[in-house]
Scaffold this motif. Structure first.
Motif, PDB file in Angstrom:
ATOM      1  N   ASN A   1       0.844  -1.362  -0.229  1.00 19.32           N
ATOM      2  CA  ASN A   1       0.014   0.000   0.130  1.00 19.32           C
ATOM      3  C   ASN A   1       0.898   1.254  -0.090  1.00 19.32           C
ATOM      4  OD1 ASN A   1      -2.940  -0.835  -0.025  1.00 19.32           O
ATOM      5  ND2 ASN A   1      -2.324  -1.625   2.212  1.00 19.32           N
TER       6      ASN A   1
ATOM      7  N   PHE B   1       0.767   5.283   1.618  1.00 21.75           N
ATOM      8  CA  PHE B   1       0.173   6.063   2.463  1.00 21.75           C
ATOM      9  C   PHE B   1       0.502   7.448   2.279  1.00 21.75           C
ATOM     10  CE2 PHE B   1       1.161   1.646   3.844  1.00 21.75           C
ATOM     11  CZ  PHE B   1      -0.324   1.079   4.623  1.00 21.75           C
TER      12      PHE B   1
ATOM     13  N   GLY C   1      -0.879  11.691   3.421  1.00 17.13           N
ATOM     14  CA  GLY C   1      -1.373  12.338   4.370  1.00 17.13           C
ATOM     15  C   GLY C   1      -0.630  13.377   5.073  1.00 17.13           C
TER      16      GLY C   1
ATOM     17  N   TYR D   1       1.434  10.576  12.079  1.00 19.57           N
ATOM     18  CA  TYR D   1      -0.034   9.504  11.708  1.00 19.57           C
ATOM     19  C   TYR D   1       0.521   8.174  12.100  1.00 19.57           C
ATOM     20  CZ  TYR D   1      -1.935  13.053   8.338  1.00 19.57           C
ATOM     21  OH  TYR D   1      -2.662  13.819   7.926  1.00 19.57           O
TER      22      TYR D   1
ATOM     23  N   TRP E   1      -0.696   4.320  10.999  1.00 17.71           N
ATOM     24  CA  TRP E   1      -1.307   3.917  10.056  1.00 17.71           C
ATOM     25  C   TRP E   1      -1.485   2.226  10.311  1.00 17.71           C
ATOM     26  CZ3 TRP E   1      -2.032   7.495   6.067  1.00 17.71           C
ATOM     27  CH2 TRP E   1      -1.259   8.455   6.087  1.00 17.71           C
TER      28      TRP E   1
ATOM     29  N   ASP F   1      -4.939  -1.194   5.598  1.00 22.68           N
ATOM     30  CA  ASP F   1      -6.022  -0.205   5.207  1.00 22.68           C
ATOM     31  C   ASP F   1      -5.440   1.037   5.296  1.00 22.68           C
ATOM     32  OD1 ASP F   1      -8.387   1.267   4.733  1.00 22.68           O
ATOM     33  OD2 ASP F   1      -9.466   0.366   6.279  1.00 22.68           O
ATOM     34  N   PRO F   2      -5.106   1.731   4.191  1.00 19.81           N
ATOM     35  CA  PRO F   2      -4.609   2.945   4.120  1.00 19.81           C
ATOM     36  C   PRO F   2      -5.320   4.079   4.527  1.00 19.81           C
ATOM     37  CG  PRO F   2      -3.950   1.973   2.018  1.00 19.81           C
ATOM     38  CD  PRO F   2      -5.008   1.222   2.928  1.00 19.81           C
ATOM     39  N   ASP F   3      -6.794   3.983   4.380  1.00 22.91           N
ATOM     40  CA  ASP F   3      -7.770   4.980   4.909  1.00 22.91           C
ATOM     41  C   ASP F   3      -7.908   5.005   6.536  1.00 22.91           C
ATOM     42  OD1 ASP F   3      -8.115   5.568   2.127  1.00 22.91           O
ATOM     43  OD2 ASP F   3      -9.267   4.198   2.011  1.00 22.91           O
ATOM     44  N   LYS F   4      -7.370   3.894   7.145  1.00 22.42           N
ATOM     45  CA  LYS F   4      -7.899   3.722   8.577  1.00 22.42           C
ATOM     46  C   LYS F   4      -6.303   4.474   9.359  1.00 22.42           C
ATOM     47  CE  LYS F   4      -9.069   0.449  11.942  1.00 22.42           C
ATOM     48  NZ  LYS F   4      -9.391  -1.004  12.182  1.00 22.42           N
ATOM     49  N   ARG F   5      -6.628   5.466   9.774  1.00 22.18           N
ATOM     50  CA  ARG F   5      -5.230   6.062  10.389  1.00 22.18           C
ATOM     51  C   ARG F   5      -5.676   7.072  11.809  1.00 22.18           C
ATOM     52  NH1 ARG F   5      -4.632  10.101   5.203  1.00 22.18           N
ATOM     53  NH2 ARG F   5      -6.176  11.861   5.865  1.00 22.18           N
TER      54      ARG F   5
END
Length: 236
Positions: free
Chosen positions: A156, A158, A160, A187, A189, A193-197
């Motif tokens: 993935n 990441f 942000g 962050y 991580w 799941d890259p969206d779950k942070r």
């Protein structure tokens, strides 16, 4: 800095040395040092007394506090390195955005022509504690994670951070890792799941985050040039 399996704090510095300090004794030893040919800027440790030191224009493998192998005359500038805690592979990230994978064979590093690409010049990198993943941070504000068992296939990306990512560290659970950047943000991580942070904005208000370390799976420590050390309790 890194702590090896012999409970030694291994450090590298602008005084061109790698030093080994006993964590249990908490005593500085003036003799436990290895003088390098050029300035070291990054290090990583693995079992069996191995230390990988990335220096200006050189990569050096040390074993039991002795230099055993040097890669120089490189056609790239090495910026960061990581040696798989399970052994076998040393990864070196370059200013050209490429991560070269060297095979650790006895006391040597063998270039087998294998590499993976980060998104930009590499700033930090680390294998997960179980050796399953390699995370690479870069100047283009991205952390890229590769799966070791899948021939370093991309796991993935990441995104942000708003500025260069300078440091990262894996959680003991191997499912999370933290990154800190010039944007003063941290962050945490989730690998799958890259969206779950989790986001810690203004972790250090006066200066960027310079170091990260995990106490346990829910406790993260951050350092900064603002002369403070902070401890964070994480709730996923």
């Amino acid at each position: 800095m890194a702590v090896d399996d012999a409970d030694q704090l291994v450090t590298c510095s602008m005084d061109d040395t790698i030093r080994f300090t006993s964590v249990t004794k908490k005593e500085y030893s003036a003799s436990d040092l290895v003088k390098m040919d050029v300035q070291p800027k990054h290090l990583s440790v693995a079992t069996g007394g191995l230390t990988l030191a990335v220096c200006i224009g050189q990569v050096v493998l040390l074993k039991n506090k002795k230099k055993v192998f040097t890669l120089d005359g490189l056609d790239y500038e090495p910026e960061a390195g990581a040696i798989n805690p399970c052994g076998g592979t040393a990864a070196v990230g370059g200013a050209d955005g490429k991560v070269r994978l060297y095979s650790v064979q006895g006391n040597t590093l063998k270039d087998e022509g294998k590499s993976v690409e980060a998104k930009g010049p590499v700033t930090d990198m680390a294998f997960s504690k179980d050796g399953a993943y390699l995370a690479v941070a870069d100047e283009k504000k991205v952390v890229t994670v590769f799966t070791v068992a899948d021939n370093y296939a991309l796991k993935n990306d990441f995104y942000g951070h708003h500025a260069k990512v300078v440091t990262l560290a894996w959680s003991p659970d191997n499912e999370h890792f933290a990154s800190g950047g010039m944007d003063m943000m941290v962050y945490v991580w989730t690998v799958n799941d890259p969206d779950k942070r989790l986001k810690i904005p203004d972790a250090h208000r006066l200066h960027h985050v310079s170091g990260l370390a995990w106490v346990d799976a829910n406790t993260l420590v951050t350092t900064s040039h603002d002369a403070s050390v902070k401890q964070w309790t994480l709730k996923y």
